[in-house]
Design a protein around this motif. Sequence first.
Motif, PDB file in Angstrom:
ATOM      1  N   ALA A  49      41.823  64.997  15.149  1.00  0.00           N
ATOM      2  CA  ALA A  49      41.208  63.845  15.819  1.00  0.00           C
ATOM      3  C   ALA A  49      40.696  64.245  17.192  1.00  0.00           C
ATOM      4  O   ALA A  49      41.226  65.160  17.823  1.00  0.00           O
ATOM      5  N   PHE A  63      36.936  61.379  13.925  1.00  0.00           N
ATOM      6  CA  PHE A  63      37.366  62.375  12.941  1.00  0.00           C
ATOM      7  C   PHE A  63      36.125  62.914  12.233  1.00  0.00           C
ATOM      8  O   PHE A  63      35.147  62.183  12.047  1.00  0.00           O
ATOM      9  N   TYR A 142      45.908  60.271   8.828  1.00  0.00           N
ATOM     10  CA  TYR A 142      44.625  59.551   9.003  1.00  0.00           C
ATOM     11  C   TYR A 142      44.647  58.249   8.201  1.00  0.00           C
ATOM     12  O   TYR A 142      44.176  57.210   8.653  1.00  0.00           O
ATOM     13  N   THR A 336      34.495  57.994  11.762  1.00  0.00           N
ATOM     14  CA  THR A 336      34.578  59.134  10.855  1.00  0.00           C
ATOM     15  C   THR A 336      33.170  59.638  10.548  1.00  0.00           C
ATOM     16  O   THR A 336      32.321  58.862  10.087  1.00  0.00           O
TER      17      THR A 336
END
Length: 603
Positions: A49, A63, A142, A336
Amino acid sequence: MSVPTKNKKLIAWVDEIAAMTTPEEIIWCDGSVEEYDRLMAQMVETGMAIKLNEKKRPNSYAFNSDPSDVARVESRTYIATKTKEDAGPTNNWIDPEELKVTMRGLYKGCMKGRPMYVIPFSMGPIGSDIAQIGVELTDSPYVVVNMHTMARVSNKVLEVLGDDGEFIPCLHSVGSPLEPGQKDSRWPCAPVEKKYIAHFPEENLIWSFGSGYGGNALLGKKCLALRIASAKGRREGWMAEHMLILRFTNPEGKKYHIAAAFPSACGKTNLAMLQSTVPGWKVETIGDDIAWMKPGKDGRLYAINPEAGFFGVAPGTSEQSNPMALASCSRDAIFTNVVVTEDKDVWWEDMGYDCPGGGGIDWKNNPWKQGQKDADGNEVKGAHPNSRFTAKAELCPVICPDWEDPAGVPIDIFVFGGKRTSVMPLVHEAYDWEQGVYMGATASSEPTAAALDLGNVSLRFDPFAMTPFMGYNGGDYMQNWFDMGEKLGDKAPKIFYVNWFQKDGKRFIWPGFGENSRVLKWMCDRVEGKVEAIDTPIGRMPVDNGLTEGMDFPAEDWERLMKVDKDAFRKTVLEAEEYLSKFGDRLPKKMTEQLEKLKARLG
Ligand code: SAT
Ligand code: MN
C-alpha cells in the motif's frame, strides 16, 4: 487470540479451513478503526500500500494489483448446482463434488506463511430482517480493509449470530503460499488457470481462489449479495438485483424511488448520484450497485442497499461527471490501480484536469508521464480502465437520510439499459409489466472494461444486467420476474428502458450526466399520468421534444435520439429470439408471447 464467538458451526468451519489451508495464525476481525490502521500500516511497510498525502487525501491509501489480476474473471466464475440445467446456459458449471475435490487440492496448504483473517460481516443493516450475515475467511489484508468499507464488519455481527445462528460461509485465498524466508510479491495471486470463483447456491456457500481483486475477492458483493442472494431470494420470495437505488424528490416534496439495472461500468454510480438540472427536483443516493427487494405489507415492493460503500470505476469520474463520487472518496478511501502523483495524491484518465506534476507512478507501479506513447505510438494510460475507488457511502454528500432504513424504500420505477452507440432510443416505456420483463430480459450492451475476458464481442445480451451474477438458470430468472409481477399486481413499479450512449461519429448525441434527470422526471410524470406519450412498436415515448425544454438541444438531434428504426429493431428481435432460444424449455411462455407481440407491432 481468544475466539470471540460460541457459534459452533462457525468455530468448526474456521477449524476445518485452517486445517486445510494451514495459515500461520488465525486473526478474528472486529471491524475497528484500530484494526484498519494496523493492517494499513503493515501493508505500507511491505510496500503493498501507498499512504496518500494526509493534507490532500486524509486517511487514504493506494494499491496496484498484479497486471494479470485487474477485474472479475467471468470465465473462471462457476455456479455449481447439482444439475447443469439448474445453473443454466449463461453460467459456467462444474459438478459441485468434482469442483470441491479440485479446489480442496488448491486450498491445501495455500495460506502457508500468511495469517488467515476471519471477517464477520452483515450485508444490510446489522440485525435487520432483510440483512444476511456472512463470514469471510481470507489470507488477504487488502480484502479485510476493503470489506470494512463495503460491508458492515463488527463484533455486533457475532452477537446477532449468537450460538446457533446461520451465516453464509465465504472462503477466499489469493492462492500464493509463502515458504519460510520467501519474499512476498507486492500483489500475490495465482495464474488464471488456477483461479476459481465458485458458488454452491444450494448450500449457500462461496469458495474463491487465486484472485485478490474486486468482486473475485470481496465476497460480500457480487458473490454473496448477487449470486447466492438471487438464488436464496427466489426460494424465499425476494429479489437480489444488480441495481442502483435513488430517491427523486419533486418541488412539492413528493418522493419517487427508482431502481435501475445497467451492466458493470455503464454509469450506475453516476446516475445514483446525479445532480438534477430540473429546477426544484433533487436526487439522493440509496445505493449504486445492488438492490434487495421484498414485497411489503402494503403490497408494494421495498428495496434496501445491502452494501455500506461504493466500489466505483475511477476513470471518467470528474467534477463534471460525478462530483458526489469525488467527494465520497475525498478521505478514508482506498484506490486500486490509479496513478499516484508526485505529491502523493491520485489521478486517473478523464478526471477533468491534467495529471499534477505531469506524471507519477502508474497502475503497473512504473514511473509514468502523461502523454507517454508505447512502441506502437499509442498513449500509455496511467490508470487501468477498471481502476476503482472504495469509498464509504456515508461520506456521499447526497446520501439519502433513509439509506439504512431496514424497511427499505418503496420502488415506483424500474429502469433497464446498457451501452448502445446506435439503434436504442434515449427512453421508452413498457406497455405493461410483462413487456417490461421482456425489455429487462433482452437488455443488451457493448462490452465495458469491467469484463475484460469477454473477447471481441460487439454486443452482448445481458438480461437484467445480471448475466455474470445470476445464481441460477436465466430462464427461471425471467419466470421469477413474471411471478413477482403477478404478486404485485397494480402495485408493481412501471418499467422503462434507457440508453444515454447513442453516438454520431465520436460525439455522444445526448449530453447525459445531470441532464438525465429530465428523463427521470418524464418517468415520474408518467407514473402520475401527468404527461401524454406516443405509442410506438417498441413502447411508449415522450411527445415531441418536451423533454429538452429550456435546453439548447437541436431538433435534428432529438429526432435521431428518439428514432425507432423498424428495420434495425426487426433485426434486434431476431437476435433476441436466437439468444433466448438457448434457454430451451426453461424459457417462460410469456417471453415467447412478448417476442411475438413485438414482431407483430413491428410489422
Ligand atoms: O469488481 S466488481 O465485480 O466488484 C465490480 C463490477 O465488475 O461490477
Ligand atoms: Mn456492479
